[in-house]
Design a protein around this motif. Structure first.
Motif, short mmCIF file in Angstrom:
data_model
loop_
_atom_site.label_atom_id
_atom_site.label_comp_id
_atom_site.label_asym_id
_atom_site.label_seq_id
_atom_site.Cartn_x
_atom_site.Cartn_y
_atom_site.Cartn_z
N THR A 1 0.84 -1.20 0.00
CA THR A 1 0.00 0.00 0.00
C THR A 1 0.87 1.24 0.00
OG1 THR A 1 -1.80 -1.14 1.11
CG2 THR A 1 -1.76 1.26 1.30
N ARG A 2 1.90 1.25 0.83
CA ARG A 2 2.82 2.39 0.89
C ARG A 2 3.55 2.56 -0.44
NH1 ARG A 2 6.45 5.17 4.42
NH2 ARG A 2 7.66 6.45 3.01
N LEU A 3 3.99 1.47 -1.04
CA LEU A 3 4.73 1.56 -2.30
C LEU A 3 3.85 2.07 -3.43
CD1 LEU A 3 6.87 -1.71 -2.09
CD2 LEU A 3 7.60 0.65 -1.63
N ARG A 4 2.59 1.66 -3.48
CA ARG A 4 1.66 2.19 -4.50
C ARG A 4 1.49 3.69 -4.32
NH1 ARG A 4 -0.80 -2.73 -3.31
NH2 ARG A 4 -2.28 -1.75 -1.88
N ALA A 5 1.36 4.13 -3.08
CA ALA A 5 1.25 5.57 -2.81
C ALA A 5 2.53 6.30 -3.23
CB ALA A 5 0.94 5.81 -1.34
N ASP A 6 3.67 5.68 -2.99
CA ASP A 6 4.94 6.29 -3.38
C ASP A 6 5.07 6.40 -4.90
OD1 ASP A 6 5.63 6.60 -0.74
OD2 ASP A 6 7.05 4.92 -0.71
N LEU A 7 4.58 5.42 -5.65
CA LEU A 7 4.59 5.51 -7.11
C LEU A 7 3.71 6.67 -7.58
CD1 LEU A 7 4.51 1.79 -8.29
CD2 LEU A 7 6.34 3.45 -8.69
N ASP A 8 2.56 6.83 -6.95
CA ASP A 8 1.69 7.97 -7.28
C ASP A 8 2.42 9.28 -7.00
OD1 ASP A 8 -0.37 6.31 -8.09
OD2 ASP A 8 -1.42 6.42 -6.16
N PHE A 9 3.13 9.32 -5.89
CA PHE A 9 3.86 10.52 -5.53
C PHE A 9 4.97 10.82 -6.54
CE2 PHE A 9 7.20 12.65 -2.98
CZ PHE A 9 6.51 13.83 -2.76
N LEU A 10 5.69 9.79 -6.97
CA LEU A 10 6.72 9.99 -8.00
C LEU A 10 6.09 10.56 -9.27
CD1 LEU A 10 9.00 6.85 -7.63
CD2 LEU A 10 9.67 9.23 -7.30
N ARG A 11 4.92 10.08 -9.62
CA ARG A 11 4.23 10.63 -10.79
C ARG A 11 3.93 12.11 -10.60
NH1 ARG A 11 1.33 5.61 -10.06
NH2 ARG A 11 2.27 4.07 -11.42
N ASP A 12 3.53 12.48 -9.39
CA ASP A 12 3.27 13.89 -9.10
C ASP A 12 4.54 14.74 -9.23
OD1 ASP A 12 0.62 13.32 -8.55
OD2 ASP A 12 0.88 13.35 -6.37
N LEU A 13 5.67 14.16 -8.87
CA LEU A 13 6.95 14.87 -8.97
C LEU A 13 7.60 14.72 -10.34
CD1 LEU A 13 8.72 14.27 -5.54
CD2 LEU A 13 7.58 16.32 -6.36
N GLY A 14 6.90 14.11 -11.28
CA GLY A 14 7.45 13.88 -12.62
C GLY A 14 8.10 15.09 -13.24
N PRO A 15 7.44 16.26 -13.25
CA PRO A 15 8.09 17.42 -13.88
C PRO A 15 9.43 17.79 -13.23
CG PRO A 15 5.74 17.82 -13.62
CD PRO A 15 6.05 16.54 -12.88
N LEU A 16 9.50 17.72 -11.92
CA LEU A 16 10.76 18.03 -11.24
C LEU A 16 11.84 17.00 -11.61
CD1 LEU A 16 12.21 19.94 -9.31
CD2 LEU A 16 11.45 18.49 -7.43
N ILE A 17 11.44 15.75 -11.73
CA ILE A 17 12.39 14.71 -12.13
C ILE A 17 12.87 14.94 -13.55
CG2 ILE A 17 12.64 12.23 -12.56
CD1 ILE A 17 10.69 11.84 -10.12
N HIS A 18 11.97 15.38 -14.43
CA HIS A 18 12.38 15.69 -15.81
C HIS A 18 13.39 16.84 -15.82
CE1 HIS A 18 9.70 13.11 -18.19
NE2 HIS A 18 8.85 13.28 -17.20
N ILE A 19 13.16 17.85 -15.00
CA ILE A 19 14.10 18.97 -14.91
C ILE A 19 15.46 18.46 -14.42
CG2 ILE A 19 14.64 21.12 -13.69
CD1 ILE A 19 11.55 21.65 -13.72
N LEU A 20 15.44 17.58 -13.45
CA LEU A 20 16.68 17.00 -12.94
C LEU A 20 17.45 16.30 -14.05
CD1 LEU A 20 18.47 16.30 -10.50
CD2 LEU A 20 17.03 14.30 -10.14
N VAL A 21 16.75 15.57 -14.91
CA VAL A 21 17.40 14.89 -16.03
C VAL A 21 18.02 15.92 -16.98
CG1 VAL A 21 16.98 13.44 -18.06
CG2 VAL A 21 15.99 12.81 -15.86
N TRP A 22 17.28 16.97 -17.31
CA TRP A 22 17.80 18.02 -18.19
C TRP A 22 19.03 18.71 -17.59
CZ3 TRP A 22 16.91 18.99 -23.10
CH2 TRP A 22 15.69 18.63 -23.69
N GLU A 23 19.00 18.95 -16.30
CA GLU A 23 20.00 19.81 -15.66
C GLU A 23 21.18 19.06 -15.06
OE1 GLU A 23 19.94 23.24 -15.86
OE2 GLU A 23 18.36 22.65 -17.27
#
Length: 193
Positions: free
Chosen positions: A86-108
């Protein structure tokens, strides 16, 4: 949804930077995307430059991450494996929410090592500590108890890997759904001798 001009600028920058990277986005594009007159200088009433904007954007997104409350153990009925799943499913949802920041991290990552280190030390180290506490609270197998830090790193790496594969392919990379993935990872971390 952002209502103030500063928040609209940050929201616009988050989307544009995630799509194209910080260097490729002119201030005029940020102004236009935020609903401001491009070239009007409205951006500069809120930020001195894009570096200051990136700092504010990262601060806001990291605050979101810190404010996130993980599911309480009592929210999942059943055994330790189901609680962790249950916690891991919630964490995957959270990673999806942070997707744009993760994309910026990849660019930068090659252009802005200070930003990359700040995100690593703030977000990912905290995830390791939180992951260790979560796993150890669930009476894990001996291998996990022997090296909880490594187990938490395995958990985080698996989660980020699954998320990135979904991002890259637009769906899970293989036939395993997020639900099945979370359950299997939870089982690996909570079952055994």
């Amino acid at each position: 949804m952002a209502t103030g001009t500063r928040d609209r600028i940050i929201d616009a920058a988050l989307a544009l930077f995630a799509e194209r990277g910080v260097a490729a986005v002119p201030v005029t594009a940020i102004e236009a995307a935020a609903g401001l007159a491009a070239g009007s200088g409205a951006f500069y009433r809120h930020f001195r430059n894009k570096t200051e904007l990136v700092d504010a954007l990262v601060d806001r997104e990291l605050a979101r991450a810190r404010d996130r409350v993980p599911p309480a153990r009592g929210e999942a009925d059943g055994e330790a494996t189901e609680q962790l799943a249950t916690r891991l499913r919630a964490d995957l949802d959270f990673l999806r929410d942070l997707g744009p920041l993760i994309h910026i991290l990849v660019w930068e990552r090659g252009r802005n090592p200070d930003l990359v280190e700040r995100l690593r030390s703030t977000a990912f180290e905290a995830s390791i500590e939180s992951g260790m506490a979560e796993i150890l609270s669930l009476a894990p197998p001996q291998a996990v108890r022997d090296d909880p830090e490594a187990a938490a790193q395995v958990m985080l790496s698996a989660m980020v890997g699954f998320f990135l594969a979904e991002e890259y392919y637009g769906r899970p990379a293989g036939p395993v759904s997020a639900e099945r993935f979370a359950r299997a990872l939870a089982s690996l971390l909570t079952s055994g001798p």
